[in-house]
Design a protein around this motif. Structure first.
Motif, short mmCIF file in Angstrom:
data_model
loop_
_atom_site.label_atom_id
_atom_site.label_comp_id
_atom_site.label_asym_id
_atom_site.label_seq_id
_atom_site.Cartn_x
_atom_site.Cartn_y
_atom_site.Cartn_z
N LEU A 119 11.60 -6.10 8.34
CA LEU A 119 12.25 -4.68 7.48
C LEU A 119 10.80 -3.94 6.63
O LEU A 119 11.77 -2.78 6.88
N PHE A 120 9.59 -4.10 7.31
CA PHE A 120 9.42 -3.85 6.33
C PHE A 120 7.95 -2.99 7.56
O PHE A 120 7.38 -2.26 7.43
N LEU A 121 9.18 -2.98 8.79
CA LEU A 121 7.85 -2.03 9.59
C LEU A 121 8.93 -1.08 10.26
O LEU A 121 9.21 -1.57 11.44
N PRO A 122 9.31 -0.64 9.66
CA PRO A 122 10.19 1.20 10.18
C PRO A 122 10.10 1.23 11.53
O PRO A 122 9.36 1.55 12.39
N PRO A 123 11.11 1.56 12.40
CA PRO A 123 11.55 2.17 13.53
C PRO A 123 9.87 3.77 14.17
O PRO A 123 9.52 3.47 14.97
N LEU A 124 10.05 4.42 12.71
CA LEU A 124 9.29 5.16 12.81
C LEU A 124 7.65 5.26 13.22
O LEU A 124 6.78 5.07 13.89
N TYR A 125 7.34 4.07 12.47
CA TYR A 125 6.11 3.33 12.34
C TYR A 125 5.71 2.85 14.00
O TYR A 125 5.10 2.77 14.10
N TYR A 126 6.65 2.53 14.12
CA TYR A 126 6.47 0.74 15.36
C TYR A 126 6.39 1.87 16.21
O TYR A 126 4.94 1.56 17.12
N ASP A 127 7.03 3.33 16.40
CA ASP A 127 6.68 4.33 17.44
C ASP A 127 5.18 5.11 17.90
O ASP A 127 4.97 5.09 19.01
N GLN A 128 5.46 5.06 15.99
CA GLN A 128 3.77 5.70 15.95
C GLN A 128 2.68 4.39 16.61
O GLN A 128 1.83 5.34 17.38
N LEU A 129 2.70 3.21 16.94
CA LEU A 129 1.59 2.41 16.65
C LEU A 129 1.68 2.21 18.21
O LEU A 129 1.28 1.92 18.70
N ARG A 130 2.98 2.75 18.69
CA ARG A 130 3.23 1.75 20.21
C ARG A 130 2.29 3.15 21.08
O ARG A 130 2.14 2.64 22.38
N GLU A 131 2.79 4.62 20.46
CA GLU A 131 1.89 5.66 21.32
C GLU A 131 0.54 5.05 21.90
O GLU A 131 -0.08 5.65 22.73
N GLU A 132 -0.61 4.02 20.64
CA GLU A 132 -2.13 3.77 20.75
C GLU A 132 -1.84 2.81 21.28
O GLU A 132 -3.02 2.14 22.20
N ILE A 133 -1.02 1.56 20.96
CA ILE A 133 -1.59 -0.03 20.62
C ILE A 133 -1.00 -0.49 21.64
O ILE A 133 0.52 -0.55 21.48
N ASP A 134 -1.21 -1.53 22.75
CA ASP A 134 -0.30 -3.13 23.42
C ASP A 134 0.95 -3.56 22.05
O ASP A 134 -0.81 -4.57 21.76
#
Length: 382
Positions: A119-134
């Motif tokens: 619940l503490f990794l919002p979709p927006l934050y996940y998408d931001q991370l996924r743009e740069e990280i595997d």
């Protein structure tokens, strides 16, 4: 910050999770759930609603990325690096701070596990991370280890259960003169505070009669009749580890109907405790109690799962249902170290939610209830 476990215990938890990282070919784990952060490090704060993350590499020191004002709460452990602050300007957009830390740790081109169910990794934050990280889904990786408690963890749950027990007895005594459910709640909550409970993951559910049929209803200055069943579900917390109990209480002598229904709930709980031995499928534990209930009353009286794992909790939750539940058909085995809250509460139309709920711990030689509070209707006049 109070320390409830030794450095060695935290080190063993980290080592177990790192072994899983290696087995899954992950280079690091990004831990965002407050329960998992507490389990791995002892870090705790009621400010967990602000984004926080622990970078747990497969090797080397771990790094906290937390709100700037929370750095003082980061535990002083030998393998914890200097925490990285999320400043005021970054509170609404913390991922650039986390990404900067990931790059500095040499992990930007590595495989990083995340809990996609958190619940503490919002979709927006996940998408931001996924743009740069595997990113690799590591849901349940830490929870798998939380399911089995150490002796020290069980001792904390035991102490929290004792505090809940003391507060139920205080509430029962207050019912002699209390007029409303809120009067009783005032005594219960004061007892918890005096006894040393921390804030709890869930409120106390202190509700009379048919009002208790409304799931998760709490006290609201409702009058309590002399023979009306009053639901007392009370939890307490020590070191974020929780204990919880439910008892049905009355001011005057209970009716025979209420006594018999609570006795049925008690029998179901005892059957589940006795069935919960190492190696037994969890679904069989549910069946041991549910079959007794369904032989006597409609199955609809017990719509809930059989129970859930107990341990670390933060609001708005109490149990570790994300770790393990007792439910029908679950083939997973009971293991030594598991701790469960049993839920044989009967929702009886026209009467209320009645029964006893208890915590038990699965140990090498026995499965034992953590409370000694009588398992029956408790009357303020007796």
């Amino acid at each position: 910050m109070n320390r409830y476990f030794t450095d060695d215990e935290y080190a063993s938890r980290l080592a177990a999770v790192r072994a899983d990282l290696a087995a899954r070919n992950m280079d690091a784990l990004l831990v965002t759930g407050p329960e998992n952060i507490t389990y791995l490090t002892g870090y705790t704060t009621p400010g967990y609603h602000i984004f926080q993350c622990v970078i747990l590499p497969a090797e080397g020191d771990i790094t906290f990325v937390v709100r700037n004002t929370e750095r003082v709460n980061v535990p002083d452990l030998p393998w914890v690096a200097e925490p990285v602050p999320i400043g005021v300007d970054a509170l609404s957009d913390p991922i650039p701070v986390l990404l900067s830390s990931i790059r500095r740790e040499g992990l930007a081109k590595k495989r990083l596990g995340v809990d996609r169910r958190s619940l503490f990794l919002p979709p927006l934050y996940y998408d931001q991370l996924r743009e740069e990280i595997d990113l690799v889904d590591a849901s349940g990786l830490v929870e798998r280890h939380r399911a089995r408690k150490s002796t020290a963890e069980i001792a904390l749950i035991q102490r929290a259960t004792e505090l809940a027990e003391e507060s139920i007895l205080a509430g029962l005594d207050s019912l002699r003169t209390a007029r409303t459910d809120s009067d009783v709640a005032a005594t219960v909550l004061a007892s918890l505070a005096r006894g040393g409970s921390e804030y709890t993951g869930s409120p106390a559910y202190i509700v009379p009669g048919v009002s208790s049929l409304v799931t998760h209803s709490t006290h609201a200055q409702r009058p309590v009749g002399d023979q009306e069943p009053l639901r007392l579900e009370v939890c307490a917390s020590k070191g974020r580890y929780h204990g919880v109990l439910t008892r049905t209480v009355t001011r005057a002598k209970p009716t025979s109907q209420l006594t018999e229904l609570v006795a049925l709930s008690v029998a179901a709980g005892e059957a589940m405790r006795a069935a919960a031995r190492p190696g037994v499928p969890i679904g069989d534990v549910d069946r041991a109690g549910r079959s007794l209930v369904e032989a006597e009353v409609p199955a609809a009286y017990w719509p809930n799962r059989g129970g859930y794992s107990m341990g670390i909790a933060y609001p708005p939750g109490l149990g570790e249902g994300d770790v393990l539940d007792i439910r029908a058909g679950d083939p997973r085995p009971v293991e030594v170290g598991m701790v469960f809250h049993l839920l044989p509460t009967l929702r009886v139309p026209g009467l209320g939610a009645v029964g006893c709920t208890d915590i038990f711990a699965v140990e090498e030689n026995e499965t034992r209830f953590l409370s000694t509070l009588p398992r029956a209707v408790l009357s303020a006049t007796e």
